[in-house]
Design a protein around this motif. Sequence first.
Motif, PDB file in Angstrom:
ATOM      1  N   UNK A  67      48.617  40.339  46.473  1.00 50.54           N
ATOM      2  CA  UNK A  67      47.861  39.090  46.480  1.00 50.54           C
ATOM      3  C   UNK A  67      46.362  39.335  46.341  1.00 50.54           C
ATOM      4  N   UNK A  68      45.875  40.480  46.855  1.00 51.40           N
ATOM      5  CA  UNK A  68      44.460  40.819  46.719  1.00 51.40           C
ATOM      6  C   UNK A  68      44.156  41.234  45.290  1.00 51.40           C
ATOM      7  N   UNK A  69      44.991  42.107  44.744  1.00 53.80           N
ATOM      8  CA  UNK A  69      44.766  42.598  43.378  1.00 53.80           C
ATOM      9  C   UNK A  69      44.853  41.474  42.352  1.00 53.80           C
ATOM     10  N   UNK A  70      45.693  40.492  42.636  1.00 54.64           N
ATOM     11  CA  UNK A  70      45.913  39.433  41.668  1.00 54.64           C
ATOM     12  C   UNK A  70      45.008  38.237  41.823  1.00 54.64           C
ATOM     13  N   UNK A  71      44.156  38.236  42.843  1.00 57.04           N
ATOM     14  CA  UNK A  71      43.281  37.095  43.083  1.00 57.04           C
ATOM     15  C   UNK A  71      41.866  37.403  42.594  1.00 57.04           C
ATOM     16  N   UNK A  72      41.003  36.425  42.726  1.00 59.39           N
ATOM     17  CA  UNK A  72      39.596  36.597  42.364  1.00 59.39           C
ATOM     18  C   UNK A  72      38.729  36.835  43.591  1.00 59.39           C
ATOM     19  N   UNK A  73      39.358  37.208  44.703  1.00 54.99           N
ATOM     20  CA  UNK A  73      38.568  37.470  45.906  1.00 54.99           C
ATOM     21  C   UNK A  73      37.625  38.646  45.648  1.00 54.99           C
ATOM     22  N   UNK A  74      36.546  38.680  46.376  1.00 52.78           N
ATOM     23  CA  UNK A  74      35.509  39.688  46.171  1.00 52.78           C
ATOM     24  C   UNK A  74      35.755  40.915  47.046  1.00 52.78           C
ATOM     25  N   UNK A  75      35.568  42.093  46.467  1.00 48.92           N
ATOM     26  CA  UNK A  75      35.695  43.350  47.198  1.00 48.92           C
ATOM     27  C   UNK A  75      34.356  44.070  47.163  1.00 48.92           C
ATOM     28  N   UNK A  76      33.803  44.335  48.347  1.00 44.23           N
ATOM     29  CA  UNK A  76      32.589  45.142  48.459  1.00 44.23           C
ATOM     30  C   UNK A  76      33.021  46.525  48.918  1.00 44.23           C
ATOM     31  N   UNK A  77      32.855  47.511  48.046  1.00 41.83           N
ATOM     32  CA  UNK A  77      33.283  48.872  48.367  1.00 41.83           C
ATOM     33  C   UNK A  77      32.059  49.743  48.634  1.00 41.83           C
ATOM     34  N   UNK A  78      32.090  50.457  49.747  1.00 43.37           N
ATOM     35  CA  UNK A  78      30.982  51.322  50.129  1.00 43.37           C
ATOM     36  C   UNK A  78      31.495  52.736  50.353  1.00 43.37           C
ATOM     37  N   UNK A  79      30.897  53.689  49.664  1.00 37.97           N
ATOM     38  CA  UNK A  79      31.243  55.099  49.897  1.00 37.97           C
ATOM     39  C   UNK A  79      29.979  55.863  50.273  1.00 37.97           C
TER      40      UNK A  79
END
Length: 338
Positions: free
Chosen positions: A151-163
């Motif tokens: 559901x996350x991969x298929x939606x337009x929700x925003x992902x903030x990734x920090x490394x």
Amino acid sequence: MSTLQSSSCSSAILEHLEENGPHQECKDVCISSLPKEKSQLSLYDGYWIPTWSMPGVLAFQKYFQARETDILLVTPPKAGTTWFKAILFALVNRMRYLDLQEHPLLTNISHALVPLLDVDIYNKKKVPDLNSFASPRLFATHLPFDLLPTSVKGSSCKIVYVCRNPKDNFVSLWHFMNRVYSTTNSLEEDFDKFCRGVSLYGPYWDHVLSYWKPIIEKQAQKILFLKYEEMKEQPTTHLKRIAEFLECPFSPEEDAKGTINDILQLCSFDNLSNLDVNKSGKWRFPEHNNTLFRQGIDHASFFRKGNSGDWVNYFTPQMTERLDHIIEEKFHGTGLKF
């Protein structure tokens, strides 16, 4: 167990969930048969996941339904998670909490305000009701992109990734684990494991690349890829960048009255680490299936130095050479450099 067997086992667990509900899988022999590292980490679909968190990971994968307005913060452990949770919470909720003297961050550790979906929410006795979370819902996870719910991969929700620079990330994680678990694990032994890919939610490079590859594949509208060091060096620039990505840019009026500086000051390491709640409180979840989380983790454990480059005080020349070689090999040709 081979990779193919591990993958088949993962599929069997998910099929078991279909029939028996979110926590019946704890009793399923397939979880116990996953490859393990001293029974603390389980190799699940190529990543080393804490064994105690597997029920929550599986329930999160199965039952979480992402909304288009959701915001998900993702980090490898000890890559600035506590700091960025505070930043995102203050940023997204800045119109709700105009009086900074009564801001929730002054009386709550950021982990309580931005919960880890697989650890804090789904690792309980039943499927949670998330309707009480205000929109946009703000959550976090340490899971690699490959293990996120469909559901996350298929939606337009925003992902903030920090490394974070892998050397600093390793040193910070080593200190944290020894402090939380009251152990004295050898730096050299844990470094060897890290280099072999055996670390929390690792291999580290696979975790990072799982979010970098979608960027290369033109999914930049969904994932914002940030480096801890860049935020430290240019906090104003990157806070504005985060706000624009989340579609809540700062207005000219906010610029004029110093809202950006207010957020950065509120969420600074010096401010957060010196708050009473973060010096003396405990982070605990009575319903959690892990003894450590039921008893509580000292909030102070989440704050050490917050600096960049501290690894030079711990690495030998041989360690530096070995990890540099691995980093060069793993990230070669990706355009990603540390």
